[in-house]
Design a protein around this motif. Sequence first.
Motif, PDB file in Angstrom:
ATOM      1  N   PHE A  49       0.735  -1.156  -0.135  1.00 50.31           N
ATOM      2  CA  PHE A  49      -0.087   0.006  -0.068  1.00 50.31           C
ATOM      3  C   PHE A  49       0.854   1.298  -0.093  1.00 50.31           C
ATOM      4  O   PHE A  49       1.355   1.899   1.092  1.00 50.31           O
ATOM      5  N   PRO A  50       1.435   1.709  -1.372  1.00 48.77           N
ATOM      6  CA  PRO A  50       2.086   3.050  -1.279  1.00 48.77           C
ATOM      7  C   PRO A  50       1.198   4.270  -0.616  1.00 48.77           C
ATOM      8  O   PRO A  50       0.100   4.188  -0.940  1.00 48.77           O
ATOM      9  N   ARG A  51       1.851   5.133  -0.141  1.00 46.75           N
ATOM     10  CA  ARG A  51       1.188   6.349   0.180  1.00 46.75           C
ATOM     11  C   ARG A  51       0.977   7.131  -1.202  1.00 46.75           C
ATOM     12  O   ARG A  51       1.644   7.065  -2.195  1.00 46.75           O
ATOM     13  N   ASP A  52      -0.020   7.892  -1.268  1.00 43.72           N
ATOM     14  CA  ASP A  52      -0.409   8.627  -2.191  1.00 43.72           C
ATOM     15  C   ASP A  52      -0.848   7.724  -3.297  1.00 43.72           C
ATOM     16  O   ASP A  52      -1.034   8.096  -4.602  1.00 43.72           O
ATOM     17  N   GLY A  53      -1.252   6.453  -2.940  1.00 41.17           N
ATOM     18  CA  GLY A  53      -1.874   5.571  -3.898  1.00 41.17           C
ATOM     19  C   GLY A  53      -0.921   4.911  -4.935  1.00 41.17           C
ATOM     20  O   GLY A  53      -1.225   3.860  -5.710  1.00 41.17           O
TER      21      GLY A  53
END
Length: 83
Positions: A49-53
Amino acid sequence: MNRAEVTDVFVFAKGDGAVYIDPVEGDIKAGDRVKILREGVKVAEVVIFPRDGSAAGAVRAGGRAHALVKGFVCVVGDIIEAE
């Protein structure tokens, strides 16, 4: 192929890890099922789950890409690979 290299690792008490990643090619997006490669050998298959999508989204916004890796603790130098 979408690939990124782990550059920093933070470990949480429940066995999950947060990683800073350096995108190598393509993009890794939230909810992607990825393979973790260590010295060229697959050591895990997890959800990221990367930050900023997405990893590329964080870089475009001027930050370092980082992500939550569920159920596995990476080490610096691991390669994260998504199809």
